[in-house]
Design a protein around this motif. Structure first.
Motif, PDB file in Angstrom:
ATOM      1  N   HIS A 151       0.833  -1.200   0.000  1.00  0.00           N
ATOM      2  CA  HIS A 151       0.000   0.000   0.000  1.00  0.00           C
ATOM      3  C   HIS A 151       0.870   1.254   0.000  1.00  0.00           C
ATOM      4  O   HIS A 151       0.657   2.174  -0.798  1.00  0.00           O
ATOM      5  CB  HIS A 151      -0.937  -0.029   1.212  1.00  0.00           C
ATOM      6  N   THR A 152       1.861   1.276   0.870  1.00  0.00           N
ATOM      7  CA  THR A 152       2.765   2.431   0.951  1.00  0.00           C
ATOM      8  C   THR A 152       3.491   2.647  -0.371  1.00  0.00           C
ATOM      9  O   THR A 152       3.541   3.770  -0.883  1.00  0.00           O
ATOM     10  CB  THR A 152       3.786   2.225   2.094  1.00  0.00           C
ATOM     11  N   LEU A 155       1.111   3.915  -3.225  1.00  0.00           N
ATOM     12  CA  LEU A 155       0.723   5.321  -3.096  1.00  0.00           C
ATOM     13  C   LEU A 155       1.914   6.247  -3.306  1.00  0.00           C
ATOM     14  O   LEU A 155       1.759   7.346  -3.858  1.00  0.00           O
ATOM     15  CB  LEU A 155       0.054   5.578  -1.750  1.00  0.00           C
ATOM     16  N   GLU A 156       3.103   5.818  -2.913  1.00  0.00           N
ATOM     17  CA  GLU A 156       4.302   6.616  -3.198  1.00  0.00           C
ATOM     18  C   GLU A 156       4.539   6.690  -4.700  1.00  0.00           C
ATOM     19  O   GLU A 156       4.935   7.724  -5.228  1.00  0.00           O
ATOM     20  CB  GLU A 156       5.534   6.020  -2.508  1.00  0.00           C
ATOM     21  N   ASP A 160      -1.789  10.417  -4.989  1.00  0.00           N
ATOM     22  CA  ASP A 160      -3.189  10.454  -4.569  1.00  0.00           C
ATOM     23  C   ASP A 160      -4.151  10.001  -5.655  1.00  0.00           C
ATOM     24  O   ASP A 160      -5.312   9.736  -5.383  1.00  0.00           O
ATOM     25  CB  ASP A 160      -3.554  11.861  -4.081  1.00  0.00           C
ATOM     26  N   ARG A 163      -5.147   6.492  -4.592  1.00  0.00           N
ATOM     27  CA  ARG A 163      -5.747   6.319  -3.262  1.00  0.00           C
ATOM     28  C   ARG A 163      -7.236   5.971  -3.300  1.00  0.00           C
ATOM     29  O   ARG A 163      -7.655   4.987  -2.694  1.00  0.00           O
ATOM     30  CB  ARG A 163      -5.511   7.579  -2.411  1.00  0.00           C
ATOM     31  N   PRO A 164      -8.084   6.702  -4.047  1.00  0.00           N
ATOM     32  CA  PRO A 164      -9.511   6.360  -4.017  1.00  0.00           C
ATOM     33  C   PRO A 164      -9.857   5.042  -4.710  1.00  0.00           C
ATOM     34  O   PRO A 164     -10.970   4.534  -4.556  1.00  0.00           O
ATOM     35  CB  PRO A 164     -10.180   7.539  -4.740  1.00  0.00           C
ATOM     36  N   TRP A 166      -7.772   2.203  -4.513  1.00  0.00           N
ATOM     37  CA  TRP A 166      -7.030   1.082  -3.916  1.00  0.00           C
ATOM     38  C   TRP A 166      -7.946  -0.097  -3.598  1.00  0.00           C
ATOM     39  O   TRP A 166      -7.659  -1.234  -3.987  1.00  0.00           O
ATOM     40  CB  TRP A 166      -6.287   1.541  -2.661  1.00  0.00           C
ATOM     41  N   ASP A 167      -9.049   0.144  -2.898  1.00  0.00           N
ATOM     42  CA  ASP A 167      -9.938  -0.954  -2.494  1.00  0.00           C
ATOM     43  C   ASP A 167     -10.611  -1.612  -3.699  1.00  0.00           C
ATOM     44  O   ASP A 167     -10.734  -2.836  -3.755  1.00  0.00           O
ATOM     45  CB  ASP A 167     -10.995  -0.457  -1.493  1.00  0.00           C
TER      46      ASP A 167
END
Length: 193
Positions: A151-152, A155-156, A160, A163-164, A166-167
């Motif tokens: 996850h880290t 996102l790196e 962003d 981010r929305p 990811w799930d």
């Protein structure tokens, strides 16, 4: 290939690259196909780039990332099928393949890219390894790591913008894993920290 001993990810990717290059040599073909699958943020793209740089054969290899093919955020399965049909099948038959880049900003297909069947090929991305694609590959790889690390890193890498999604993306990965069991199709399994 030397790794920085203070960087566990670098060490894992260096060791994985060596294993994959050994497997490529063992194929004894001038145009082997490597398929690298795994969860988002696990290190597939970094590993694929290292394999291309360390490619152990005289003839170069082509790198295709499914990130360039997926038709949007809900397109994991469709992108993988496009790659199988437009890249892996023609390559396996000795024919020129063609794929179209997905323009993420315009949300539409863009320019076409050719795939030379005389050259080796590395295809990487979530969803790449299925029973159908495994039959067309010479070297199959699964890459995974702890969810928090993945996850880290994701996102790196993507900021962003990811981010929305990811799930939603993780749910597609789960569906792919349940349907195709890519971990067990892989001849080489890599665990990143």
């Amino acid at each position: 290939m030397h790794s920085r001993s203070d960087d566990p990810l670098d060490a894992a990717l260096t060791a994985a690259t060596a294993r994959i290059c050994d497997a490529i040599l063992a194929v004894q073909a001038s145009n082997p196909v490597v398929v690298i699958d795994g969860r988002s943020g696990a290190g597939k793209s970094s590993l694929a780039a290292r394999v291309i740089r360390a490619w152990p054969l005289r003839t170069p290899a082509q790198l295709i990332a499914l990130d360039s093919i997926y038709p949007g955020w809900t397109g994991l399965e469709e992108g993988a099928e496009i790659a199988r049909e437009s890249v892996l099948v023609p390559h396996g038959r000795g024919l020129l393949g063609t794929w179209h880049r997905w323009d993420w900003e315009r949300e539409q297909t863009a320019e076409a890219h050719a795939v030379d069947p005389a050259l080796g090929l590395v295809l990487e991305g979530c969803g790449a390894l299925t029973p159908a694609s495994a039959r067309l590959a010479d070297v199959t790889v699964w890459v995974d790591g702890p969810r928090s690390s993945r996850h880290t890193r994701a996102l790196e890498r993507d900021g962003d913008g990811f981010r929305p999604f990811w799930d939603m993306w993780a749910a597609q990965e789960d569906a792919h894993m349940a349907a195709h069991d890519p971990q067990n199709l892989a001849g080489i399994s890599i665990r990143t920290p």
